[in-house]
Write a protein that holds these residues in place. Sequence first.
Motif, PDB file in Angstrom:
ATOM      1  N   HIS A   3       0.837  -1.204   0.000  1.00 29.78           N
ATOM      2  CA  HIS A   3       0.000   0.000   0.000  1.00 29.78           C
ATOM      3  C   HIS A   3       0.873   1.256   0.000  1.00 29.78           C
ATOM      4  CE1 HIS A   3      -3.346   2.655   0.847  1.00 29.78           C
ATOM      5  NE2 HIS A   3      -2.687   3.125   1.880  1.00 29.78           N
ATOM      6  N   ALA A   4       1.913   1.253   0.815  1.00 29.11           N
ATOM      7  CA  ALA A   4       2.813   2.409   0.870  1.00 29.11           C
ATOM      8  C   ALA A   4       3.489   2.627  -0.479  1.00 29.11           C
ATOM      9  CB  ALA A   4       3.851   2.207   1.969  1.00 29.11           C
ATOM     10  N   GLU A   5       3.892   1.540  -1.136  1.00 29.88           N
ATOM     11  CA  GLU A   5       4.505   1.665  -2.460  1.00 29.88           C
ATOM     12  C   GLU A   5       3.505   2.226  -3.465  1.00 29.88           C
ATOM     13  OE1 GLU A   5       5.915  -2.238  -3.347  1.00 29.88           O
ATOM     14  OE2 GLU A   5       7.697  -2.047  -2.056  1.00 29.88           O
ATOM     15  N   ASP A   6       2.259   1.759  -3.396  1.00 28.17           N
ATOM     16  CA  ASP A   6       1.219   2.273  -4.297  1.00 28.17           C
ATOM     17  C   ASP A   6       0.981   3.762  -4.070  1.00 28.17           C
ATOM     18  OD1 ASP A   6       0.901  -0.241  -5.365  1.00 28.17           O
ATOM     19  OD2 ASP A   6      -0.918  -0.719  -4.227  1.00 28.17           O
ATOM     20  N   VAL A   7       0.944   4.162  -2.809  1.00 28.33           N
ATOM     21  CA  VAL A   7       0.745   5.579  -2.488  1.00 28.33           C
ATOM     22  C   VAL A   7       1.916   6.402  -3.020  1.00 28.33           C
ATOM     23  CG1 VAL A   7       0.637   7.244  -0.590  1.00 28.33           C
ATOM     24  CG2 VAL A   7      -0.767   5.197  -0.524  1.00 28.33           C
ATOM     25  N   ASP A   8       3.140   5.900  -2.834  1.00 32.42           N
ATOM     26  CA  ASP A   8       4.312   6.609  -3.359  1.00 32.42           C
ATOM     27  C   ASP A   8       4.221   6.779  -4.870  1.00 32.42           C
ATOM     28  OD1 ASP A   8       5.406   6.867  -0.867  1.00 32.42           O
ATOM     29  OD2 ASP A   8       6.845   5.217  -1.097  1.00 32.42           O
ATOM     30  N   ARG A   9       3.808   5.698  -5.565  1.00 34.23           N
ATOM     31  CA  ARG A   9       3.655   5.774  -7.018  1.00 34.23           C
ATOM     32  C   ARG A   9       2.607   6.811  -7.402  1.00 34.23           C
ATOM     33  NH1 ARG A   9       2.419   0.452  -7.454  1.00 34.23           N
ATOM     34  NH2 ARG A   9       4.241  -0.533  -6.644  1.00 34.23           N
ATOM     35  N   LEU A  10       1.491   6.812  -6.712  1.00 33.37           N
ATOM     36  CA  LEU A  10       0.433   7.781  -7.003  1.00 33.37           C
ATOM     37  C   LEU A  10       0.905   9.205  -6.762  1.00 33.37           C
ATOM     38  CD1 LEU A  10      -2.734   6.025  -5.566  1.00 33.37           C
ATOM     39  CD2 LEU A  10      -2.260   6.555  -7.946  1.00 33.37           C
ATOM     40  N   VAL A  11       1.639   9.419  -5.697  1.00 31.48           N
ATOM     41  CA  VAL A  11       2.159  10.764  -5.403  1.00 31.48           C
ATOM     42  C   VAL A  11       3.083  11.212  -6.523  1.00 31.48           C
ATOM     43  CG1 VAL A  11       3.696  12.048  -3.863  1.00 31.48           C
ATOM     44  CG2 VAL A  11       1.869  10.643  -2.913  1.00 31.48           C
ATOM     45  N   ARG A  12       3.943  10.301  -6.994  1.00 30.60           N
ATOM     46  CA  ARG A  12       4.845  10.651  -8.103  1.00 30.60           C
ATOM     47  C   ARG A  12       4.064  10.979  -9.366  1.00 30.60           C
ATOM     48  NH1 ARG A  12       7.501   5.833  -8.215  1.00 30.60           N
ATOM     49  NH2 ARG A  12       7.906   5.532  -6.042  1.00 30.60           N
ATOM     50  N   ILE A  13       3.048  10.179  -9.675  1.00 23.96           N
ATOM     51  CA  ILE A  13       2.238  10.406 -10.881  1.00 23.96           C
ATOM     52  C   ILE A  13       1.533  11.745 -10.795  1.00 23.96           C
ATOM     53  CG2 ILE A  13       0.164   9.628 -12.098  1.00 23.96           C
ATOM     54  CD1 ILE A  13       1.073   6.736 -11.409  1.00 23.96           C
ATOM     55  N   VAL A  14       0.941  12.038  -9.643  1.00 27.96           N
ATOM     56  CA  VAL A  14       0.233  13.313  -9.471  1.00 27.96           C
ATOM     57  C   VAL A  14       1.214  14.479  -9.594  1.00 27.96           C
ATOM     58  CG1 VAL A  14      -0.995  14.741  -7.788  1.00 27.96           C
ATOM     59  CG2 VAL A  14      -1.678  12.373  -8.149  1.00 27.96           C
ATOM     60  N   ALA A  15       2.398  14.329  -9.009  1.00 26.61           N
ATOM     61  CA  ALA A  15       3.397  15.399  -9.092  1.00 26.61           C
ATOM     62  C   ALA A  15       3.825  15.623 -10.545  1.00 26.61           C
ATOM     63  CB  ALA A  15       4.612  15.060  -8.231  1.00 26.61           C
ATOM     64  N   GLU A  16       4.014  14.530 -11.285  1.00 26.45           N
ATOM     65  CA  GLU A  16       4.385  14.668 -12.698  1.00 26.45           C
ATOM     66  C   GLU A  16       3.264  15.334 -13.489  1.00 26.45           C
ATOM     67  OE1 GLU A  16       5.321  10.710 -13.900  1.00 26.45           O
ATOM     68  OE2 GLU A  16       7.187  10.643 -12.756  1.00 26.45           O
TER      69      GLU A  16
END
Length: 95
Positions: free
Chosen positions: A48-61
């Motif tokens: 879940h933490a990895e998924d959240v990190d990925r989502l944060v990166r995608i949103v930032a991009e």
Amino acid sequence: MKRDVVVTSLVRQKAVQKPALDRAVDALRRVEHLENQMAKLSELVREHAEDVDRLVRIVAEDRDVIRRQLLRKHHEQVRVRKHLRASDSKVGLDF
């Protein structure tokens, strides 16, 4: 009446209790089961933490891309206004 039922139930439970060895084996089995559940839970939390990190990166991009697009649009509008002002001033000089 209720007291009689509770007392009878307690007496039955004591009569059918397992020997100490069976209870120890049962306790060990339960501890192992809990450890397995904790391992699974830890894995799920990590995923879940990895998924959240990925989502944060995608949103930032995405946010950065949108910001750049808006900035380009704004610069284009500034260029158009500047060009219109320059052409208006040239027209005013001709009269």
